[in-house]
Write a protein that holds these residues in place. Sequence first.
Motif, PDB file in Angstrom:
ATOM      1  N   ILE A   1       0.858  -1.181   0.000  1.00  0.00           N
ATOM      2  CA  ILE A   1       0.000   0.000   0.000  1.00  0.00           C
ATOM      3  C   ILE A   1       0.889   1.224   0.000  1.00  0.00           C
ATOM      4  O   ILE A   1       1.719   1.406   0.901  1.00  0.00           O
ATOM      5  N   ARG A   2       0.745   2.045  -1.007  1.00  0.00           N
ATOM      6  CA  ARG A   2       1.495   3.305  -1.047  1.00  0.00           C
ATOM      7  C   ARG A   2       0.662   4.376  -0.358  1.00  0.00           C
ATOM      8  O   ARG A   2      -0.487   4.633  -0.749  1.00  0.00           O
ATOM      9  N   VAL A   3       1.233   5.005   0.680  1.00  0.00           N
ATOM     10  CA  VAL A   3       0.444   5.901   1.514  1.00  0.00           C
ATOM     11  C   VAL A   3       1.335   6.963   2.133  1.00  0.00           C
ATOM     12  O   VAL A   3       2.487   6.707   2.484  1.00  0.00           O
ATOM     13  N   ASP A   4       0.794   8.165   2.259  1.00  0.00           N
ATOM     14  CA  ASP A   4       1.452   9.237   2.997  1.00  0.00           C
ATOM     15  C   ASP A   4       0.919   9.202   4.423  1.00  0.00           C
ATOM     16  O   ASP A   4      -0.174   9.686   4.705  1.00  0.00           O
ATOM     17  N   LEU A   5       1.699   8.623   5.328  1.00  0.00           N
ATOM     18  CA  LEU A   5       1.249   8.444   6.700  1.00  0.00           C
ATOM     19  C   LEU A   5       1.122   9.755   7.466  1.00  0.00           C
ATOM     20  O   LEU A   5       0.514   9.783   8.540  1.00  0.00           O
ATOM     21  N   LEU A   6       1.661  10.824   6.918  1.00  0.00           N
ATOM     22  CA  LEU A   6       1.525  12.119   7.574  1.00  0.00           C
ATOM     23  C   LEU A   6       0.133  12.712   7.365  1.00  0.00           C
ATOM     24  O   LEU A   6      -0.249  13.656   8.052  1.00  0.00           O
ATOM     25  N   ASP A   7      -0.611  12.165   6.435  1.00  0.00           N
ATOM     26  CA  ASP A   7      -1.962  12.623   6.124  1.00  0.00           C
ATOM     27  C   ASP A   7      -2.953  11.635   6.726  1.00  0.00           C
ATOM     28  O   ASP A   7      -3.084  10.496   6.263  1.00  0.00           O
ATOM     29  N   ALA A   8      -3.658  12.051   7.770  1.00  0.00           N
ATOM     30  CA  ALA A   8      -4.559  11.151   8.491  1.00  0.00           C
ATOM     31  C   ALA A   8      -5.667  10.631   7.588  1.00  0.00           C
ATOM     32  O   ALA A   8      -5.985   9.434   7.597  1.00  0.00           O
ATOM     33  N   ALA A   9      -6.277  11.511   6.795  1.00  0.00           N
ATOM     34  CA  ALA A   9      -7.383  11.100   5.933  1.00  0.00           C
ATOM     35  C   ALA A   9      -6.912  10.126   4.858  1.00  0.00           C
ATOM     36  O   ALA A   9      -7.595   9.132   4.570  1.00  0.00           O
ATOM     37  N   SER A  10      -5.744  10.396   4.281  1.00  0.00           N
ATOM     38  CA  SER A  10      -5.217   9.497   3.256  1.00  0.00           C
ATOM     39  C   SER A  10      -4.869   8.135   3.840  1.00  0.00           C
ATOM     40  O   SER A  10      -5.078   7.094   3.206  1.00  0.00           O
ATOM     41  N   THR A  11      -4.345   8.137   5.068  1.00  0.00           N
ATOM     42  CA  THR A  11      -4.009   6.871   5.718  1.00  0.00           C
ATOM     43  C   THR A  11      -5.273   6.061   5.994  1.00  0.00           C
ATOM     44  O   THR A  11      -5.315   4.846   5.765  1.00  0.00           O
ATOM     45  N   GLN A  12      -6.317   6.738   6.470  1.00  0.00           N
ATOM     46  CA  GLN A  12      -7.583   6.048   6.729  1.00  0.00           C
ATOM     47  C   GLN A  12      -8.127   5.427   5.450  1.00  0.00           C
ATOM     48  O   GLN A  12      -8.578   4.277   5.443  1.00  0.00           O
ATOM     49  N   GLN A  13      -8.066   6.180   4.361  1.00  0.00           N
ATOM     50  CA  GLN A  13      -8.565   5.665   3.087  1.00  0.00           C
ATOM     51  C   GLN A  13      -7.705   4.496   2.590  1.00  0.00           C
ATOM     52  O   GLN A  13      -8.232   3.481   2.130  1.00  0.00           O
ATOM     53  N   ALA A  14      -6.371   4.626   2.725  1.00  0.00           N
ATOM     54  CA  ALA A  14      -5.475   3.588   2.225  1.00  0.00           C
ATOM     55  C   ALA A  14      -5.610   2.289   3.006  1.00  0.00           C
ATOM     56  O   ALA A  14      -5.438   1.198   2.451  1.00  0.00           O
ATOM     57  N   PHE A  15      -5.933   2.389   4.299  1.00  0.00           N
ATOM     58  CA  PHE A  15      -6.020   1.208   5.155  1.00  0.00           C
ATOM     59  C   PHE A  15      -7.451   0.675   5.283  1.00  0.00           C
ATOM     60  O   PHE A  15      -7.699  -0.246   6.060  1.00  0.00           O
ATOM     61  N   ALA A  16      -8.366   1.215   4.514  1.00  0.00           N
ATOM     62  CA  ALA A  16      -9.789   0.883   4.683  1.00  0.00           C
ATOM     63  C   ALA A  16     -10.085  -0.599   4.514  1.00  0.00           C
ATOM     64  O   ALA A  16     -11.039  -1.122   5.113  1.00  0.00           O
ATOM     65  N   ASP A  17      -9.270  -1.309   3.729  1.00  0.00           N
ATOM     66  CA  ASP A  17      -9.538  -2.724   3.468  1.00  0.00           C
ATOM     67  C   ASP A  17      -8.661  -3.655   4.307  1.00  0.00           C
ATOM     68  O   ASP A  17      -8.514  -4.837   3.982  1.00  0.00           O
ATOM     69  N   LEU A  18      -8.097  -3.139   5.403  1.00  0.00           N
ATOM     70  CA  LEU A  18      -7.167  -3.932   6.204  1.00  0.00           C
ATOM     71  C   LEU A  18      -7.791  -4.461   7.493  1.00  0.00           C
ATOM     72  O   LEU A  18      -7.111  -4.639   8.502  1.00  0.00           O
ATOM     73  N   ALA A  19      -9.070  -4.768   7.460  1.00  0.00           N
ATOM     74  CA  ALA A  19      -9.742  -5.290   8.656  1.00  0.00           C
ATOM     75  C   ALA A  19      -9.157  -6.622   9.104  1.00  0.00           C
ATOM     76  O   ALA A  19      -9.259  -6.985  10.287  1.00  0.00           O
TER      77      ALA A  19
END
Length: 360
Positions: A58-76
């Motif tokens: 998963i490519r993600v900017d962890l400094l951005d809370a909203a982007s991290t939430q969206q990127a991790f949405a399928d990691l239940a």
Amino acid sequence: MSVSLSPARHLLVIGGYGVVGTAVVDLMTKTPGWQLTTAARRSPPASLLDGSPAPAHIRVDLLDAASTQQAFADLASVTDLVFCAYSERESMAASVAPNLAMLDHSLKALGQAGAKLQQVVLIGGGKSYGEHLGPYKTPAKESDPRFMGPIFYNDQEDLLWRTAEREGFAWTVLRPDGVMGPSLNSPMNILTGIASFAAISQALRLPLRFPGSLEAWTALHQATDSRVLAEAVLWALTTANARQQVFNVTNGDHFRWQQLWPQIAGFFGLDSAAPQPMNLGVQMADKAPLWAAIVDAHDLRQTPLEQIAAWPFVDGWLNAGYDMVQSTIKIRQAGFSGCIDSHQSVLEQLQRLRDYRLIP
């Protein structure tokens, strides 16, 4: 006593392709019973260093809370987390907020995705003992009192402990020092820094001169082989004795550059010469074209010099003119026995860099 593995354990490695993450991914892809996902700001490599396919990424900017939430949405389905991401800044004070935010956003996003974490392993380091400030109490032990910050490790640990207590998962903090191993496009790596310096010395037909301080040349230092650290991560994920504990992790011995340096020179077929203290950030500022020529001449992986060596980082390491010694008694008494001779570690890891076509 080891905890039996559930077939449904899903490990997320955040910071997957630095020197620590590379070793963790390499080991976990070979360990049965685990599903593996990596996450980082950069794209994953086309393949792992050994040529095997990279795991899901998963490519993600962890400094951005909203982007991290969206990127991790399928990691239940994630049950375990290894956090080894790091954001370099111009000062220790400036590094606190971004590094704390990345961990905070990651934990919150996994919770929002519905992940039920069992275990989190946080990778810290020797700066927890103030070794970056100068001489410190040695051997340093996990029970030593904290020193005055800023130091983001303290903030990350406090956040982890609060979240674990609230959410009910187990945690382990591992504190390696001077991790030695290969990595791709991750310049915060002492081994690739020294290796590229040696390769450039070789190309210029120079002997290999230790570029650090004369005090560092003779001081007692330590390192952590990335393979030993990866084994410690797996041990922490699967061992009840590791829960809610902080552990130092080093090779189990110590070395002096004055004794190791001639062996490094010999690996490159070079003579060693008297130390010549220098600022590598200055001395290597014009060497990018030469490195590019070395890469082409030896058919190496196309890696720019700025992606294989962070010279201020290397300078800091090679100018620590005092003993750097962490006790590893606690982790050994808890049951982890991984260790390696540091001279052997450096030479084997240099060979791995060569085998992976990162250095000539």
